[in-house]
Design a protein around this motif. Structure first.
Motif, PDB file in Angstrom:
ATOM      1  N   LEU A 128      23.462  57.216  40.044  1.00  0.00           N
ATOM      2  CA  LEU A 128      23.961  58.263  40.411  1.00  0.00           C
ATOM      3  C   LEU A 128      23.329  58.098  42.435  1.00  0.00           C
ATOM      4  O   LEU A 128      24.081  59.219  43.146  1.00  0.00           O
ATOM      5  N   GLY A 129      22.900  57.117  42.332  1.00  0.00           N
ATOM      6  CA  GLY A 129      22.678  57.348  44.402  1.00  0.00           C
ATOM      7  C   GLY A 129      21.301  57.489  44.206  1.00  0.00           C
ATOM      8  O   GLY A 129      20.814  57.512  45.149  1.00  0.00           O
ATOM      9  N   TYR A 130      20.335  58.079  43.291  1.00  0.00           N
ATOM     10  CA  TYR A 130      18.952  58.089  43.124  1.00  0.00           C
ATOM     11  C   TYR A 130      18.387  57.364  43.682  1.00  0.00           C
ATOM     12  O   TYR A 130      18.629  55.980  43.238  1.00  0.00           O
ATOM     13  N   THR A 131      16.718  57.370  44.143  1.00  0.00           N
ATOM     14  CA  THR A 131      15.843  56.161  44.356  1.00  0.00           C
ATOM     15  C   THR A 131      15.066  56.953  42.948  1.00  0.00           C
ATOM     16  O   THR A 131      14.398  57.994  42.618  1.00  0.00           O
ATOM     17  N   GLU A 132      14.166  55.662  42.731  1.00  0.00           N
ATOM     18  CA  GLU A 132      12.767  56.021  42.256  1.00  0.00           C
ATOM     19  C   GLU A 132      11.575  57.100  42.458  1.00  0.00           C
ATOM     20  O   GLU A 132      11.231  57.481  44.236  1.00  0.00           O
ATOM     21  N   SER A 133      11.411  57.971  41.940  1.00  0.00           N
ATOM     22  CA  SER A 133      10.842  59.137  42.326  1.00  0.00           C
ATOM     23  C   SER A 133       9.782  58.656  43.385  1.00  0.00           C
ATOM     24  O   SER A 133       8.271  57.589  42.601  1.00  0.00           O
ATOM     25  N   PRO A 156      17.762  61.001  46.717  1.00  0.00           N
ATOM     26  CA  PRO A 156      16.630  60.979  47.889  1.00  0.00           C
ATOM     27  C   PRO A 156      17.172  61.972  48.848  1.00  0.00           C
ATOM     28  O   PRO A 156      16.144  62.321  49.606  1.00  0.00           O
ATOM     29  N   ASN A 157      17.548  62.910  48.787  1.00  0.00           N
ATOM     30  CA  ASN A 157      18.468  64.573  49.265  1.00  0.00           C
ATOM     31  C   ASN A 157      17.761  65.471  48.999  1.00  0.00           C
ATOM     32  O   ASN A 157      17.470  66.354  49.399  1.00  0.00           O
ATOM     33  N   GLY A 158      16.304  65.211  47.971  1.00  0.00           N
ATOM     34  CA  GLY A 158      16.043  66.047  46.931  1.00  0.00           C
ATOM     35  C   GLY A 158      16.495  67.079  46.808  1.00  0.00           C
ATOM     36  O   GLY A 158      16.133  68.802  46.475  1.00  0.00           O
TER      37      GLY A 158
END
Length: 147
Positions: free
Chosen positions: A25-30, A62-64
């Motif tokens: 997803l292109g996410y990052t660890e919270s 990462p963009n919230g």
């Protein structure tokens, strides 16, 4: 009024599954809670035993903008097909030329297979032999599609 929510995925190894979905997803660890530099600092301060540190994980856009996803350790394995799954919409929609759509789908799938996914089945468009989407599973067998 809307309700705040997050999607939670049950799994055996939250860290492994969270890393996979960061790639997908292109996410990052919270980030850890405000006031804490690391999750380890927070877990230590909350007196969570080290053997429970992988009982959960969370990833964020990462963009919230998009919702966070949580991963919760559960003792039982997955036994049936998911009733809810994610569709990774990478092809650009049916207005795109079919060869371009297929190229995007297959390129994403190749990246995800390298990250631990499994291809379950290629699904053709209705009444056609052209590729519509790929049915895949994450490293613990949770279904998703690349569309």
């Amino acid at each position: 009024m809307t309700t705040n929510w997050t999607l939670t995925i049950d799994c055996v190894d939250p860290a492994v599954v969270a890393r996979f979905w960061c790639t997908a997803l292109g996410y990052t660890e919270s980030d850890p809670p405000e006031g804490w530099d690391t999750w380890e600092d927070w877990l230590t301060a909350m007196n969570v035993p080290e053997n429970e540190w992988n009982d959960g994980a969370s990833i964020s856009d990462p963009n919230g903008v998009l919702p966070a996803i949580s991963f919760l350790k559960v003792p039982e394995p997955r036994t049936t097909k998911n009733r809810l799954h994610l569709d990774l919409q990478v092809a650009g929609g049916r207005a795109q030329p079919q060869p371009l759509r297929e190229q995007r789908i297959r390129a994403t799938a190749a990246t995800l297979i390298t990250a631990g996914a499994t291809l379950v089945r290629e699904v053709p468009a209705e009444n056609s032999t052209t590729l519509d989407h790929l049915w895949m599973q994450d490293p613990e067998g949770n279904d998703f599609c690349v569309v």
